[in-house]
Design a protein around this motif. Structure first.
Motif, mmCIF file in Angstrom:
data_model
loop_
_atom_site.group_PDB
_atom_site.id
_atom_site.type_symbol
_atom_site.label_atom_id
_atom_site.label_comp_id
_atom_site.label_asym_id
_atom_site.label_seq_id
_atom_site.Cartn_x
_atom_site.Cartn_y
_atom_site.Cartn_z
ATOM 1 N N SER A 85 0.853 -1.183 0.000
ATOM 2 C CA SER A 85 0.000 0.000 0.000
ATOM 3 C C SER A 85 0.891 1.236 0.000
ATOM 4 N N TRP A 86 0.393 2.332 -0.580
ATOM 5 C CA TRP A 86 1.181 3.550 -0.706
ATOM 6 C C TRP A 86 0.236 4.711 -0.972
ATOM 7 N N THR A 87 0.792 5.909 -0.911
ATOM 8 C CA THR A 87 0.047 7.111 -1.270
ATOM 9 C C THR A 87 0.901 7.939 -2.222
ATOM 10 N N SER A 88 0.234 8.774 -3.011
ATOM 11 C CA SER A 88 0.935 9.654 -3.936
ATOM 12 C C SER A 88 0.039 10.836 -4.243
ATOM 13 N N SER A 89 0.645 12.022 -4.265
ATOM 14 C CA SER A 89 -0.109 13.216 -4.636
ATOM 15 C C SER A 89 -0.237 13.352 -6.142
ATOM 16 N N GLN A 90 0.573 12.605 -6.886
ATOM 17 C CA GLN A 90 0.461 12.620 -8.341
ATOM 18 C C GLN A 90 -0.659 11.692 -8.777
ATOM 19 N N GLU A 91 -1.438 12.142 -9.701
ATOM 20 C CA GLU A 91 -2.535 11.340 -10.214
ATOM 21 C C GLU A 91 -2.356 10.978 -11.679
ATOM 22 N N ASN A 92 -1.226 11.355 -12.247
ATOM 23 C CA ASN A 92 -1.022 11.132 -13.677
ATOM 24 C C ASN A 92 -0.221 9.875 -13.961
ATOM 25 N N TYR A 93 -0.210 8.923 -13.040
ATOM 26 C CA TYR A 93 0.478 7.666 -13.313
ATOM 27 C C TYR A 93 -0.560 6.581 -13.560
#
Length: 542
Positions: free
Chosen positions: A279-287
């Motif tokens: 599990s992880w988080t990312s502020s980028q949504e373009n992947y």
């Protein structure tokens, strides 16, 4: 002595450098000075310049259909730079054999709208320059490598997809700011790499802060800009490479920017002894995907002949968030990358996790007398571990406490069975034995506390010390162990005194007493014995 000279200016060529020591002494309000000689050849040295700043790239689609939809005309600023920029920057163009021929089609980066798609895209060049500057300007000219001029470099697959390349060429605009002052520099090196196979090195002067070129083929591109300093007699030096830029241009002309953020808050949730979930988080949504890189740390800690797992001994990459085929007891390190198309972002911080070992099975105990036992057990085939730990729990009469204590540690082997002999036990004493499997980790992981077996050791044999017969009564006394033997906390239940002749006479005596009186008829021969009895065993005197 030793000293360090700081404050050299970046990019400067320092020549005829000499060093001299000056010693001073003050005496009677006057200063005495003495100079050393110069015992070395004059040196020269150029410091490295600072790298350029704020490097950025833009891609402009030069597709004629787009122009017609937007304005119905072909605006000049869509495919060439303004005159102000042309005068300010040094532009580059590539020459090839066709341009040298009078009949050649000299496009200089201009789209040929009269030709068919096949004619437009059949050129093997992935690189097209921006429009050339006037001949009066002092241009840098860089020729394409020979392999780019060879049309045979196009594979059959590339030729078959020529129709899809109608979106090309696209215009690449590379911008940067000069390095931070104070920096002496004479220009910039531009390094352009495509698909890790084709590389171009270009040079522009110190006035240029923008570079424009046409890209004629899809693929993954990597750009970097470095400052260089060359004036003077010193060797030319380049700056450290500023941050590289990566992007991908799809066959349909879509521009995919590089991913700059690494995954945050990466964690691993162990679902079973062979499966874990990332599990992880990312502020980028373009992947649009991830890469999970897994490697076993356990393999590195075991000899190759003793390795019990093979799957992740070398790094394994997967696009799934579920990690499968794990081995109980193994320790793993995971790194995650965000992915968009063929572009891969920076790695996350590594996360280390371990799978709890399976534990042993079939724990058996074999008594070897009042003071020794043998423990044996087996383990499952699938599993790795560091060692076995044999522990025992008993009441210690020296410390008057009961606790688990480690008796023995056995290093892991490939054998599926193991055994250990435990000696120096107290007779007629209650013991609990436990065997756990311990594996690597911080802290170490172990399993399982339920792998226990209890046992009461046999008593030692009593020793008859005196026998007296008087008035049909037999007086008998005995001793047990030595002076240090403790009966108050032992599991001794009672004594059984037996006189066996024509009649067999028995008498049970409490454990706190070591004498007994038996009524025996006279005129017979008796065999006398005293037996120490516990819950699970006994031992009889001579």
């Amino acid at each position: 002595g030793k000293t360090v000279f700081n404050h050299w200016l970046p990019g400067i060529c320092y020549s005829n450098i000499t060093f001299q020591l000056v010693s001073e002494a003050t005496f009677n309000k006057s200063t005495l000075v003495e100079y050393s000689g110069v015992s070395h050849e004059p040196k020269q040295h150029r410091t490295a310049p600072y790298p350029p700043r704020n490097i950025s790239v833009r891609i402009v689609n030069l597709n004629k259909n787009n122009w017609e939809e937007q304005s119905g005309s072909f605006p000049e600023e869509s495919f060439i730079r303004s005159q102000e920029m042309v005068g300010k920057d040094k532009l580059f163009h590539f020459t090839d054999e066709a341009s040298a021929s009078p009949s050649g089609n000299i496009s200089s980066g201009w789209p040929d709208f009269n030709s068919s798609d096949d004619e437009t895209t059949s050129q093997p060049y992935w690189w097209g320059s921006a429009p050339a500057t006037p001949e009066s300007e002092d241009d840098f000219v860089s020729d394409l490598p020979v392999e780019y001029e060879n049309n045979s470099m196009l594979s059959e697959t590339e030729k078959s997809t020529a129709g899809s390349l109608s979106f090309f060429p696209v215009q690449m605009i590379l911008n940067w700011l000069p390095p931070k002052p104070p920096t002496a520099f004479d220009g910039f090196h531009i390094h352009i790499e495509r698909e890790e196979n084709f590389t171009e090195y270009l040079t522009v002067d110190e006035e240029a802060h923008e570079f424009v070129a046409e890209l004629k083929e899809p693929g993954k591109y990597k750009l970097s800009v470095m400052t260089f300093s060359s004036s003077g007699s010193c060797e030319t030096r380049k700056s450290q490479s500023a941050k590289s830029l990566s992007f991908y241009i799809s066959p349909s002309g879509e521009w995919i920017e590089e991913l700059t953020e690494k995954p945050q808050h990466v964690s691993v949730h162990v679902l079973s002894s062979t499966t874990a979930l990332m599990s992880w988080t990312s502020s980028q949504e373009n992947y649009n995907g991830t890469i999970v890189s897994v490697v076993s740390l356990t393999c590195q800690k075991q000899k190759e002949s003793q390795r019990l797992e093979k799957q992740y001994c070398t790094q394994v990459n997967s696009s799934k968030s579920i990690i499968e085929n794990l081995v109980p007891g193994a320790q793993y390190q995971v790194v995650m990358y965000l992915r968009k198309g063929p572009l891969i972002g920076p790695p996350s911080d590594p996360v280390t996790f371990a799978i709890v070992p399976t534990g042993i099975k079939d724990l058996m105990l074999y008594p070897l007398g009042p003071t020794a036992v043998v423990l044996s057990w087996s383990r499952p085939y699938l599993g790795v571990f560091k060692k076995y730990v044999v522990e025992m729990f008993y009441f210690n009469p020296a410390t008057m406490t009961s606790e688990w204590t480690t008796y023995y540690e056995i290093a892991a082997t490939v054998s599926l069975t193991a055994s250990v002999r435990i000696a120096n036990l107290l007779p007629a004493w209650y013991y609990n034995f436990r065997v756990t499997m311990v594996t690597w980790g911080d802290p170490e992981l172990s399993c399982c506390d339920s792998s226990t077996i209890s046992f009461i050791t046999a008593p030692v044999a009593p020793e008859i010390t005196s026998v007296e017969y008087y008035n049909s009564l037999l007086y008998i006394s005995w001793m047990y162990g030595d002076d240090t033997t403790d009966l108050s906390h032992s599991r001794m239940l009672h004594w059984m005194v037996v006189a066996e002749g024509k009649k067999k006479i028995k008498k049970s005596v409490t454990r706190n007493v070591m004498t007994a009186i038996l009524s025996l008829p006279p005129g017979d021969i008796y065999n006398l014995s005293v037996t120490a009895c516990t819950e699970r065993g006994s031992n009889t005197s001579m």
